[in-house]
Enzyme design. Structure first.
Site, PDB file in Angstrom:
ATOM      1  N   ARG A  75     -42.049 -24.898   3.229  1.00  0.00           N
ATOM      2  CA  ARG A  75     -41.421 -25.277   4.500  1.00  0.00           C
ATOM      3  C   ARG A  75     -40.181 -24.401   4.738  1.00  0.00           C
ATOM      4  O   ARG A  75     -39.371 -24.168   3.851  1.00  0.00           O
ATOM      5  CB  ARG A  75     -41.023 -26.753   4.447  1.00  0.00           C
ATOM      6  CG  ARG A  75     -40.233 -27.243   5.667  1.00  0.00           C
ATOM      7  CD  ARG A  75     -38.749 -27.180   5.447  1.00  0.00           C
ATOM      8  NE  ARG A  75     -37.986 -27.774   6.539  1.00  0.00           N
ATOM      9  CZ  ARG A  75     -36.671 -27.635   6.688  1.00  0.00           C
ATOM     10  NH1 ARG A  75     -35.978 -26.934   5.827  1.00  0.00           N
ATOM     11  NH2 ARG A  75     -36.052 -28.204   7.689  1.00  0.00           N
ATOM     12  N   GLY A  97     -28.220 -28.826   9.832  1.00  0.00           N
ATOM     13  CA  GLY A  97     -28.785 -30.096  10.273  1.00  0.00           C
ATOM     14  C   GLY A  97     -30.299 -30.061  10.150  1.00  0.00           C
ATOM     15  O   GLY A  97     -30.850 -29.201   9.458  1.00  0.00           O
ATOM     16  N   ASP A 113     -34.458 -23.914  10.052  1.00  0.00           N
ATOM     17  CA  ASP A 113     -33.781 -23.030  11.002  1.00  0.00           C
ATOM     18  C   ASP A 113     -32.921 -21.964  10.338  1.00  0.00           C
ATOM     19  O   ASP A 113     -32.640 -20.921  10.930  1.00  0.00           O
ATOM     20  CB  ASP A 113     -32.885 -23.866  11.924  1.00  0.00           C
ATOM     21  CG  ASP A 113     -31.817 -24.616  11.136  1.00  0.00           C
ATOM     22  OD1 ASP A 113     -32.145 -25.165  10.053  1.00  0.00           O
ATOM     23  OD2 ASP A 113     -30.650 -24.651  11.577  1.00  0.00           O
ATOM     24  N   THR A 164     -25.958 -27.460   3.258  1.00  0.00           N
ATOM     25  CA  THR A 164     -26.250 -26.108   3.757  1.00  0.00           C
ATOM     26  C   THR A 164     -24.922 -25.428   4.056  1.00  0.00           C
ATOM     27  O   THR A 164     -23.946 -26.096   4.409  1.00  0.00           O
ATOM     28  CB  THR A 164     -27.108 -26.213   5.034  1.00  0.00           C
ATOM     29  OG1 THR A 164     -28.419 -26.619   4.657  1.00  0.00           O
ATOM     30  CG2 THR A 164     -27.188 -24.891   5.787  1.00  0.00           C
TER      31      THR A 164
HETATM   32  N1  ASP Z   1     -30.802 -26.693   8.412  1.00  0.00           N
HETATM   33  C1  ASP Z   1     -31.258 -26.851   7.066  1.00  0.00           C
HETATM   34  C2  ASP Z   1     -32.779 -26.881   7.067  1.00  0.00           C
HETATM   35  O1  ASP Z   1     -33.353 -27.570   7.886  1.00  0.00           O
HETATM   36  C3  ASP Z   1     -30.753 -28.079   6.390  1.00  0.00           C
HETATM   37  C4  ASP Z   1     -29.309 -28.443   6.629  1.00  0.00           C
HETATM   38  O2  ASP Z   1     -28.600 -27.760   7.343  1.00  0.00           O
HETATM   39  O3  ASP Z   1     -28.853 -29.452   6.058  1.00  0.00           O
HETATM   40  O4  ASP Z   1     -33.370 -26.283   6.233  1.00  0.00           O
END
Ligand code: ASP
Length: 325
Positions: free
Chosen positions: A222, A246, A225, A194
């Protein structure tokens, strides 16, 4: 005002052979944003410019090269915020937009805050943003991983040991729960990528944004955040700009980006606020991830409780961006 820009390329466990590419990608993105700031541009433009570079780099999980859903599609989320006007633009679950952050920017200019799916794509078409073939966003490497069983990562093994990132070292999330039954976890090295950016410009404006394909093997539809203001990103002049990465459900439950900004408002330094927010994520929800933060003076905070987080930053007085993992 001092100029400052920080970007991230995702928190997770990055395989050692991908360190160089991740650092180089972050450096290139930081430079793109920095050029905007140096030319007198707005923080929001700098954030967008930096994120576009990362979306176009197939080694990150955003734009081209994003991870795939359980049914093999790239569904992209992005959002950004102008800390002066508190305008927000975000899109979620788009499949035909090469640069979701550019579409989010268009949403920010409108009366909306968040548009999803087909409606967001129709909005793109109506605002001069060309739609692409969904297949153009899927790289052979992502398709191969999906065929090999990139499965939903509802829960993963205990977090790996955390090497130091300057002062941003935060203890690992205390052994992630496997509370929700689900398929075998995906490989840990696929759990990152991300992207996000935060900037402070010459007029003291703060902006922040983030962009992602989400979690590999996610349920279609889905949304994590990343496109949710206050969860995956937040900016407010005089306070802070924050961009997160995350396990998105946990960042959402805690409204973590907003919380991190409030910690700056409560008097913590940029670094202390970043670390405290990530500590809270681990302690309260056993969540895993990281964030980047700039306070109003352009001081950098960067914290994670995962094995790695690619990042780069540049502030006044630096000749080139500093990058790390
Ligand atoms: N935060 C992102 C999500 O949950 C994924 C990530 O940051 O790796 O979609």
């Amino acid at each position: 005002m001092a100029l400052a820009l920080v970007v991230h390329g995702g928190a997770g466990a990055i395989a050692a052979e991908r360190f160089d590419a991740a650092r180089a990608g972050c450096r290139a993105a930081a430079l793109a944003g920095w050029r905007v700031l140096r030319a007198g541009g707005a923080a929001l433009d700098a954030v967008q410019a930096a994120i576009v570079v990362l979306e176009d780099d197939p080694s990150f999980n955003a734009g081209t090269g994003a991870v795939l859903t359980a049914d093999g599609r790239a569904q992209l989320d992005a959002g950004l915020m102008d800390g002066r006007t508190l305008e927000v633009g975000a899109v979620a679950a788009v499949e035909r937009v090469k640069n979701p952050v550019a579409l989010a920017r268009q949403v920010l200019r409108s009366r909306h805050v968040l548009l999803v799916g087909e409606g967001a794509e129709r909005f793109a078409g109506a605002h001069g943003i060309a739609l692409c073939d969904p297949a153009d966003l899927v790289t052979p490497a992502r398709r191969a991983r999906w065929r090999g069983g990139d499965l939903a990562d509802e829960d993963v093994v205990a977090a790996p040991a955390v090497p130091a990132v300057g002062d941003g070292r935060v203890g690992p999330a205390p052994g992630r729960r496997r509370s929700r039954p689900g398929p075998t976890p995906i490989r840990d090295e696929d759990r990152h990528g991300t992207v996000g950016a935060v900037a402070v410009d010459g007029e003291g404006r703060t902006a922040a944004g983030a962009s992602t394909g989400g979690i590999a093997g996610k349920h279609p539809g889905r949304v994590g955040d990343t496109p949710l203001v206050g969860c995956g990103f937040y900016a407010e002049d005089g306070l802070a700009g924050v961009s997160c990465t995350g396990h998105g459900e946990d960042f959402t439950r805690l409204l973590l980006a907003r919380r991190a900004a409030e910690l700056v408002g409560a008097g913590l330094s940029a670094q202390a606020a970043a670390s405290a927010a990530i500590r809270l994520l681990g302690e309260r929800l056993h969540g895993e991830g990281g964030l980047i933060l700039l306070d109003a003076a352009g001081r950098v905070g960067c914290a994670r409780n995962t094995g790695a987080m690619a990042y780069a930053y540049i502030v006044d007085g630096m000749g080139a961006p500093a990058a790390g993992i």
